[in-house]
Structure formats: structure tokens, C-alpha cells
Write a protein that holds these residues in place. Structure first.
Motif, PDB file in Angstrom:
ATOM      1  N   PHE B  34     -19.079  23.688   4.200  1.00  0.00           N
ATOM      2  CA  PHE B  34     -18.955  22.266   3.891  1.00  0.00           C
ATOM      3  C   PHE B  34     -17.559  21.770   4.241  1.00  0.00           C
ATOM      4  O   PHE B  34     -16.563  22.458   4.003  1.00  0.00           O
ATOM      5  CB  PHE B  34     -19.187  22.030   2.392  1.00  0.00           C
ATOM      6  CG  PHE B  34     -20.573  22.396   1.923  1.00  0.00           C
ATOM      7  CD1 PHE B  34     -20.971  23.713   1.819  1.00  0.00           C
ATOM      8  CD2 PHE B  34     -21.469  21.403   1.566  1.00  0.00           C
ATOM      9  CE1 PHE B  34     -22.248  24.048   1.390  1.00  0.00           C
ATOM     10  CE2 PHE B  34     -22.744  21.727   1.126  1.00  0.00           C
ATOM     11  CZ  PHE B  34     -23.128  23.042   1.039  1.00  0.00           C
ATOM     12  N   TYR B  36     -14.982  18.362   3.554  1.00  0.00           N
ATOM     13  CA  TYR B  36     -14.750  17.163   2.752  1.00  0.00           C
ATOM     14  C   TYR B  36     -13.417  16.552   3.134  1.00  0.00           C
ATOM     15  O   TYR B  36     -12.491  17.237   3.562  1.00  0.00           O
ATOM     16  CB  TYR B  36     -14.710  17.493   1.252  1.00  0.00           C
ATOM     17  CG  TYR B  36     -16.015  17.992   0.692  1.00  0.00           C
ATOM     18  CD1 TYR B  36     -16.328  19.346   0.725  1.00  0.00           C
ATOM     19  CD2 TYR B  36     -16.926  17.111   0.125  1.00  0.00           C
ATOM     20  CE1 TYR B  36     -17.527  19.810   0.207  1.00  0.00           C
ATOM     21  CE2 TYR B  36     -18.134  17.570  -0.392  1.00  0.00           C
ATOM     22  CZ  TYR B  36     -18.416  18.912  -0.337  1.00  0.00           C
ATOM     23  OH  TYR B  36     -19.602  19.367  -0.852  1.00  0.00           O
ATOM     24  N   GLN B  38     -10.408  14.281   1.273  1.00  0.00           N
ATOM     25  CA  GLN B  38      -9.941  13.834  -0.035  1.00  0.00           C
ATOM     26  C   GLN B  38      -8.694  12.978   0.116  1.00  0.00           C
ATOM     27  O   GLN B  38      -7.690  13.427   0.677  1.00  0.00           O
ATOM     28  CB  GLN B  38      -9.652  15.009  -0.976  1.00  0.00           C
ATOM     29  CG  GLN B  38      -9.326  14.558  -2.388  1.00  0.00           C
ATOM     30  CD  GLN B  38      -9.150  15.690  -3.377  1.00  0.00           C
ATOM     31  OE1 GLN B  38      -8.828  16.806  -3.000  1.00  0.00           O
ATOM     32  NE2 GLN B  38      -9.356  15.400  -4.656  1.00  0.00           N
ATOM     33  N   GLY B  41      -5.682  10.918  -5.377  1.00  0.00           N
ATOM     34  CA  GLY B  41      -6.230  10.300  -6.574  1.00  0.00           C
ATOM     35  C   GLY B  41      -7.719  10.032  -6.535  1.00  0.00           C
ATOM     36  O   GLY B  41      -8.259   9.303  -7.388  1.00  0.00           O
ATOM     37  N   LYS B  42      -8.413  10.606  -5.534  1.00  0.00           N
ATOM     38  CA  LYS B  42      -9.857  10.394  -5.396  1.00  0.00           C
ATOM     39  C   LYS B  42     -10.588  11.727  -5.356  1.00  0.00           C
ATOM     40  O   LYS B  42      -9.995  12.772  -5.079  1.00  0.00           O
ATOM     41  CB  LYS B  42     -10.169   9.638  -4.098  1.00  0.00           C
ATOM     42  CG  LYS B  42      -9.458   8.319  -3.950  1.00  0.00           C
ATOM     43  CD  LYS B  42     -10.117   7.245  -4.769  1.00  0.00           C
ATOM     44  CE  LYS B  42      -9.488   5.886  -4.489  1.00  0.00           C
ATOM     45  NZ  LYS B  42     -10.100   4.828  -5.327  1.00  0.00           N
ATOM     46  N   GLY B  43     -11.897  11.677  -5.609  1.00  0.00           N
ATOM     47  CA  GLY B  43     -12.694  12.876  -5.452  1.00  0.00           C
ATOM     48  C   GLY B  43     -12.989  13.126  -3.980  1.00  0.00           C
ATOM     49  O   GLY B  43     -12.897  12.217  -3.154  1.00  0.00           O
ATOM     50  N   PRO B  44     -13.310  14.368  -3.623  1.00  0.00           N
ATOM     51  CA  PRO B  44     -13.627  14.675  -2.233  1.00  0.00           C
ATOM     52  C   PRO B  44     -14.848  13.904  -1.731  1.00  0.00           C
ATOM     53  O   PRO B  44     -15.838  13.762  -2.444  1.00  0.00           O
ATOM     54  CB  PRO B  44     -13.913  16.174  -2.268  1.00  0.00           C
ATOM     55  CG  PRO B  44     -13.161  16.678  -3.461  1.00  0.00           C
ATOM     56  CD  PRO B  44     -13.276  15.570  -4.465  1.00  0.00           C
ATOM     57  N   PHE B  46     -17.845  13.750   1.001  1.00  0.00           N
ATOM     58  CA  PHE B  46     -18.625  14.641   1.851  1.00  0.00           C
ATOM     59  C   PHE B  46     -18.565  14.191   3.311  1.00  0.00           C
ATOM     60  O   PHE B  46     -18.736  13.016   3.623  1.00  0.00           O
ATOM     61  CB  PHE B  46     -20.082  14.650   1.361  1.00  0.00           C
ATOM     62  CG  PHE B  46     -21.029  15.411   2.246  1.00  0.00           C
ATOM     63  CD1 PHE B  46     -21.849  14.754   3.139  1.00  0.00           C
ATOM     64  CD2 PHE B  46     -21.084  16.793   2.179  1.00  0.00           C
ATOM     65  CE1 PHE B  46     -22.725  15.447   3.955  1.00  0.00           C
ATOM     66  CE2 PHE B  46     -21.956  17.505   2.983  1.00  0.00           C
ATOM     67  CZ  PHE B  46     -22.774  16.831   3.872  1.00  0.00           C
ATOM     68  N   LEU B  87     -10.772  19.418   3.102  1.00  0.00           N
ATOM     69  CA  LEU B  87     -11.143  20.643   2.408  1.00  0.00           C
ATOM     70  C   LEU B  87     -12.397  21.241   3.035  1.00  0.00           C
ATOM     71  O   LEU B  87     -13.300  20.504   3.430  1.00  0.00           O
ATOM     72  CB  LEU B  87     -11.460  20.353   0.937  1.00  0.00           C
ATOM     73  CG  LEU B  87     -10.343  19.831   0.045  1.00  0.00           C
ATOM     74  CD1 LEU B  87     -10.900  19.327  -1.272  1.00  0.00           C
ATOM     75  CD2 LEU B  87      -9.330  20.932  -0.211  1.00  0.00           C
ATOM     76  N   PHE B  98     -13.785  27.165  -2.281  1.00  0.00           N
ATOM     77  CA  PHE B  98     -12.989  26.146  -1.601  1.00  0.00           C
ATOM     78  C   PHE B  98     -11.705  26.725  -1.034  1.00  0.00           C
ATOM     79  O   PHE B  98     -11.055  27.580  -1.651  1.00  0.00           O
ATOM     80  CB  PHE B  98     -12.640  25.013  -2.561  1.00  0.00           C
ATOM     81  CG  PHE B  98     -13.747  24.009  -2.714  1.00  0.00           C
ATOM     82  CD1 PHE B  98     -14.744  24.208  -3.659  1.00  0.00           C
ATOM     83  CD2 PHE B  98     -13.806  22.893  -1.902  1.00  0.00           C
ATOM     84  CE1 PHE B  98     -15.778  23.294  -3.792  1.00  0.00           C
ATOM     85  CE2 PHE B  98     -14.833  21.981  -2.030  1.00  0.00           C
ATOM     86  CZ  PHE B  98     -15.837  22.174  -2.975  1.00  0.00           C
ATOM     87  N   GLY B  99     -11.317  26.208   0.138  1.00  0.00           N
ATOM     88  CA  GLY B  99     -10.003  26.495   0.671  1.00  0.00           C
ATOM     89  C   GLY B  99      -8.975  25.600  -0.001  1.00  0.00           C
ATOM     90  O   GLY B  99      -9.329  24.722  -0.802  1.00  0.00           O
ATOM     91  N   THR B 100      -7.723  25.806   0.329  1.00  0.00           N
ATOM     92  CA  THR B 100      -6.649  25.032  -0.303  1.00  0.00           C
ATOM     93  C   THR B 100      -6.380  23.718   0.422  1.00  0.00           C
ATOM     94  O   THR B 100      -5.561  22.928  -0.022  1.00  0.00           O
ATOM     95  CB  THR B 100      -5.362  25.855  -0.371  1.00  0.00           C
ATOM     96  OG1 THR B 100      -5.084  26.371   0.923  1.00  0.00           O
ATOM     97  CG2 THR B 100      -5.495  26.990  -1.371  1.00  0.00           C
TER      98      THR B 100
END
Lengths: 118, 108
Positions: B34, B36, B38, B41-44, B46, B87, B98-100
Motif C-alpha cells: 500500500f 499513502y 500524509q 496534521g492529517k491522516g494518511p 490512500f 508512506l 508501515f515504513g517510516t
């Protein structure tokens, strides 16, 4: 993609109080939801996996009694931070995985909730 | 051990300068890779899911590819609005690794 709504986006509370964060899947049913915590400039840290109608599975090191997770329906999961302390201040993000439909198996995230404990 | 590693950690590009972000994975029984985006201050948000080696997906200036060991996110002629953290995550059953992330800055 599918939509996940998280509320509130920001919350400030006093030390010792409890805070509830809601995560809703708006256009799909989610049998599985995940709760993450994210520190500044770091990746997502999985806190727990929530399955509808059953107890959440917590990751090692996450206090079950402090971070209460309830997944009461196929569209709603809640995270309650109990007796919050300043070290609980963080960015909390939920995600949900559709169990059926066009987006089955994909993972969608909410907008995140910034918690500040004074 | 299942894990996902992203590189570089940070990338600065001039507007229009194409490049690629790397996501290496060692996830047994991978059931999806997957990507993403980001914003602070927000969610990832898709972007893509890739399921098998050789698969490619595109969206505007972004193209994701997958091999048996890694995935690339190619950014063609980036614009400043492409600046964000990207991400990637590998899925094994119902676990996502998840990667960093790669922090991308596109300079006008």
C-alpha cells in the motif's frame, strides 16, 4: 476511495480527565478497525486492532486499561483515553478495512485527532 | 521478521525534477503493498494498492510499481503541491507493516 471520519480533530483536556475519540466508516461496513498513535516526524505506531463485537487486541506495551477501545457496530469504533496525562498527548489516527464491496481488503484512514493534555 | 523500509528518509526536488521513492519489504505472504500520502496534521490518504510483481498503477503524476522485493513510487514532473510524506505498508493477513516514510519537498 472509502471514507473514514474521525472526531474530534483536536481536543485539549486537563490531566486526570478522560477523552473519547470516535471513528466512523461512512460508506462501508468495517469488521476490522485499527488505532494508531503517531509522534512528530515518526511513522504510525499500531496500538490495537478492533474487531466488531469482540475485544480489541492490544499491541505489546499498550495499556489496555488506559486506552479503552470499543467496536460496538460495523461502522463505529471508539478510543477512550482514561485518566489522561501530559505524556498521552499525541496524534491518534484510526483506520478501517471494508469487509465487502469494491474496496474489500483496502485500508482507509481517518483525519486524525490531536490530543493535548495540560 | 516482517518489515518495510523506505528510502530516502527525505527528498528535496526542484519543480519538474522527476524522481523515485523506494519501499523495500520482507513481508511473508504479502497480501498487498500500500502507498499513502500524509500531509502534516492529517491522516494518511490512500493512493494505491499493488498485489503482484509486475503490477503498475498510476494517478496523475504518480506511478507505483512492484517487484518481489520492493516497490517504487515514481513522481513525474512534481509540483509544490506534491510535497508531503509518502508512506508504504505491506500487508500480511490482517497486519499492516508501515515504513517510516519519505518526506518529499518540491521547491518552486
Amino acid at each position: 476511495g472509502a471514507v473514514v471520519s474521525q472526531h474530534p480533530s483536536r481536543v485539549i483536556c486537563k490531566s486526570g480527565t478522560s477523552v473519547k475519540i470516535e471513528c466512523r466508516s461512512l460508506d462501508f461496513q468495517a469488521t476490522t478497525m485499527f488505532w494508531y498513535r503517531q509522534f512528530p516526524k515518526q511513522s504510525l505506531m499500531l496500538m490495537a486492532t478492533s474487531n466488531e463485537g469482540s475485544k480489541a487486541t492490544y499491541e505489546q506495551g499498550v495499556e489496555k486499561d488506559k486506552f479503552l477501545i470499543n467496536h460496538a457496530s460495523l461502522t463505529l469504533s471508539t478510543l477512550t483515553v482514561t485518566s489522561a496525562h501530559p505524556e498521552d498527548s499525541s496524534f491518534y489516527i484510526c483506520s478501517a478495512m471494508p469487509g465487502t464491496g469494491a474496496w474489500t481488503g483496502e485500508l482507509f484512514f481517518g483525519e486524525g485527532s490531536r490530543l493535548t493534555v495540560l | 521478521e516482517d518489515q518495510v523500509t523506505q528510502s530516502p528518509e527525505a527528498l528535496r526536488l526542484q519543480e519538474g525534477e522527476s524522481s523515485s521513492l523506494n519501499c523495500s519489504y520482507t513481508v511473508s505472504g504479502l497480501r498487498g503493498l500500500f502507498w499513502y500520502r500524509q500531509d502534516p496534521g492529517k491522516g494518511p490518504e490512500f493512493l494505491f494498492t499493488l498485489y503482484s510483481a509486475g503490477e503498475e498503477k498510476e494517478k496523475e503524476r504518480l506511478k507505483a510499481t512492484l517487484t518481489k522485493k520492493e516497490s517504487f513510487l515514481h513522481i513525474t514532473a512534481p509540483k509544490p503541491e506534491d510535497s508531503a510524506t509518502y508512506l508504504c505498508a505491506g500487508r500480511h493477513r490482517n497486519q499492516f507493516y508501515f515504513g517510516t516514510g519519505t518526506s518529499l519537498t518540491v521547491i518552486p
